[in-house]
Design a protein around this motif. Structure first.
Motif, PDB file in Angstrom:
ATOM      1  N   ASN A  87       8.470  -1.910   4.331  1.00  0.00           N
ATOM      2  CA  ASN A  87       7.252  -2.142   4.177  1.00  0.00           C
ATOM      3  C   ASN A  87       6.306  -1.265   3.239  1.00  0.00           C
ATOM      4  OD1 ASN A  87       7.390  -4.035   6.204  1.00  0.00           O
ATOM      5  ND2 ASN A  87       6.876  -2.591   7.820  1.00  0.00           N
ATOM      6  N   SER A  88       6.826   0.099   3.079  1.00  0.00           N
ATOM      7  CA  SER A  88       6.266   0.943   1.938  1.00  0.00           C
ATOM      8  C   SER A  88       6.579   0.424   0.581  1.00  0.00           C
ATOM      9  CB  SER A  88       6.823   2.331   2.488  1.00  0.00           C
ATOM     10  OG  SER A  88       6.356   3.102   1.164  1.00  0.00           O
ATOM     11  N   GLU A  89       7.888  -0.259   0.379  1.00  0.00           N
ATOM     12  CA  GLU A  89       8.229  -0.722  -0.918  1.00  0.00           C
ATOM     13  C   GLU A  89       7.230  -1.875  -1.105  1.00  0.00           C
ATOM     14  OE1 GLU A  89      12.439  -1.162  -0.819  1.00  0.00           O
ATOM     15  OE2 GLU A  89      12.868   0.995  -1.012  1.00  0.00           O
ATOM     16  N   LEU A  90       7.252  -2.648  -0.102  1.00  0.00           N
ATOM     17  CA  LEU A  90       6.643  -4.067  -0.344  1.00  0.00           C
ATOM     18  C   LEU A  90       5.073  -3.648  -0.737  1.00  0.00           C
ATOM     19  CD1 LEU A  90       6.254  -7.166  -0.100  1.00  0.00           C
ATOM     20  CD2 LEU A  90       5.909  -6.833   2.332  1.00  0.00           C
ATOM     21  N   ARG A  91       4.510  -2.679   0.167  1.00  0.00           N
ATOM     22  CA  ARG A  91       2.824  -2.352  -0.083  1.00  0.00           C
ATOM     23  C   ARG A  91       2.954  -2.007  -1.526  1.00  0.00           C
ATOM     24  NH1 ARG A  91       3.113  -0.412   5.167  1.00  0.00           N
ATOM     25  NH2 ARG A  91       3.513   1.679   4.466  1.00  0.00           N
ATOM     26  N   LEU A  92       3.905  -1.188  -2.231  1.00  0.00           N
ATOM     27  CA  LEU A  92       3.957  -0.683  -3.461  1.00  0.00           C
ATOM     28  C   LEU A  92       3.843  -1.899  -4.330  1.00  0.00           C
ATOM     29  CD1 LEU A  92       3.884   1.689  -5.610  1.00  0.00           C
ATOM     30  CD2 LEU A  92       6.417   2.005  -5.337  1.00  0.00           C
ATOM     31  N   VAL A  93       4.725  -2.536  -4.164  1.00  0.00           N
ATOM     32  CA  VAL A  93       5.141  -3.862  -5.154  1.00  0.00           C
ATOM     33  C   VAL A  93       3.979  -4.708  -5.275  1.00  0.00           C
ATOM     34  CG1 VAL A  93       6.322  -6.017  -5.425  1.00  0.00           C
ATOM     35  CG2 VAL A  93       7.450  -4.164  -4.756  1.00  0.00           C
ATOM     36  N   VAL A  94       3.013  -5.043  -4.046  1.00  0.00           N
ATOM     37  CA  VAL A  94       2.133  -5.657  -3.812  1.00  0.00           C
ATOM     38  C   VAL A  94       0.806  -4.824  -4.689  1.00  0.00           C
ATOM     39  CG1 VAL A  94       0.107  -6.402  -2.306  1.00  0.00           C
ATOM     40  CG2 VAL A  94       2.365  -6.874  -1.724  1.00  0.00           C
ATOM     41  N   SER A  95       0.571  -3.634  -4.560  1.00  0.00           N
ATOM     42  CA  SER A  95      -0.150  -3.009  -5.203  1.00  0.00           C
ATOM     43  C   SER A  95      -0.094  -3.050  -6.804  1.00  0.00           C
ATOM     44  CB  SER A  95      -0.258  -1.470  -4.912  1.00  0.00           C
ATOM     45  OG  SER A  95      -1.018  -0.516  -5.584  1.00  0.00           O
ATOM     46  N   GLU A  96       1.203  -2.857  -7.235  1.00  0.00           N
ATOM     47  CA  GLU A  96       1.635  -3.031  -8.674  1.00  0.00           C
ATOM     48  C   GLU A  96       1.100  -4.338  -9.272  1.00  0.00           C
ATOM     49  OE1 GLU A  96       5.712  -1.791  -8.979  1.00  0.00           O
ATOM     50  OE2 GLU A  96       5.037   0.428  -8.963  1.00  0.00           O
ATOM     51  N   GLN A  97       1.596  -5.497  -8.546  1.00  0.00           N
ATOM     52  CA  GLN A  97       1.327  -6.721  -8.843  1.00  0.00           C
ATOM     53  C   GLN A  97       0.042  -7.397  -8.795  1.00  0.00           C
ATOM     54  OE1 GLN A  97       3.671  -8.389 -10.750  1.00  0.00           O
ATOM     55  NE2 GLN A  97       4.921  -6.535 -10.479  1.00  0.00           N
ATOM     56  N   ALA A  98      -0.880  -6.630  -8.059  1.00  0.00           N
ATOM     57  CA  ALA A  98      -2.255  -7.315  -7.823  1.00  0.00           C
ATOM     58  C   ALA A  98      -3.062  -7.358  -8.930  1.00  0.00           C
ATOM     59  CB  ALA A  98      -3.040  -6.431  -6.735  1.00  0.00           C
TER      60      ALA A  98
END
Length: 245
Positions: free
Chosen positions: A131-142
């Motif tokens: 979940n932490s990695e997913l939040r990071l990916v979402v933040s980077e791709q936003a």
């Protein structure tokens, strides 16, 4: 071979937790199952993707791993493309690959349940990490997603030169790719690019006709120019981000 999730491209690193998702097979595993050399499987995949691209299907979900030198180390195909690839292989080889696909899909339907307190703790820790990695990916791709959405929702079209500038690539590179992938073409003896009808029908390209003067007989001279729509620029930007352009 692993299972991809709709919410993350990160494959499960523990047998305790698996997301129910679509089976995905790598070119290296296909090579191992069929006994073919990996480089030959990669060659077959490239030929298949080139053939499919001529009909304009969406192939953005195909993942390609590359090393530091830019060489392909692996392709990752979903079930449909995996079965399409092995259609030309012998019956025994097809059976091995399809049997493996069935195994992975069945495993995805019934995720392993922790049997001990220690396993449950490890599963919880793994989920928290994912979940932490997913939040990071979402933040980077936003920001990238927001930019693509703005492009897609904008109005007006642009010429091929301006499209190349917006993408940050050379005009000749864009023209070569669009020509090779059946976006644009030239008639024999014609210096102007023309858009393929399916690309215009899908809203990716448009034609702009302008009057450039009159000839000796007083007839108007018309010029047709290929224009890239906001939707088309969005697709091109996605191709560029995926390393396909």
């Amino acid at each position: 071979m692993h299972i991809t999730s709709d919410t993350s491209n990160t494959a499960p690193r523990n047998h305790l937790v698996q997301n129910v998702a679509q089976a995905e097979m790598s070119s290296s595993e296909i090579a191992a199952l069929t006994g073919k050399q990996h480089k030959h499987v990669i060659r077959d995949i490239r030929e298949m993707l080139d053939a499919l691209a001529k009909d304009g299907p969406v192939l953005g979900h195909v993942r390609e791993d590359r090393d530091a030198r830019g060489y392909t180390t692996n392709f990752h195909l979903d079930r449909e493309l995996t079965e399409t690839l092995i259609t030309g292989y012998s019956v025994p080889l097809r059976r091995r690959v399809i049997h493996r696909l069935h195994e992975l899909e069945e495993g995805a339907k019934f995720p392993a349940i922790p049997q001990t307190y220690a396993e449950a703790l490890r599963a919880a820790a793994l989920l928290a990490d994912q979940n932490s990695e997913l939040r990071l990916v979402v933040s980077e791709q936003a920001p990238k997603v927001e930019a693509l959405e703005r492009i897609a929702e904008s109005h007006g079209t642009m010429c091929l030169t301006d499209a190349a500038k917006h993408l940050g690539i050379q005009r000749l590179r864009l023209l070569d790719w669009m020509g090779a992938n059946r976006w644009i073409y030239r008639r024999t003896g014609c210096a102007h690019w023309l858009a393929y009808e399916p690309r215009m029908a899908s809203g990716l390209l448009d034609h702009k006709v302008t009057v450039i003067g009159t000839d000796d007989l007083g007839d108007r001279r018309l010029a047709s120019q290929v224009r890239v729509t906001p939707k088309g620029l969005t697709v091109l930007a996605e191709k560029l981000a995926e390393g396909l352009l």
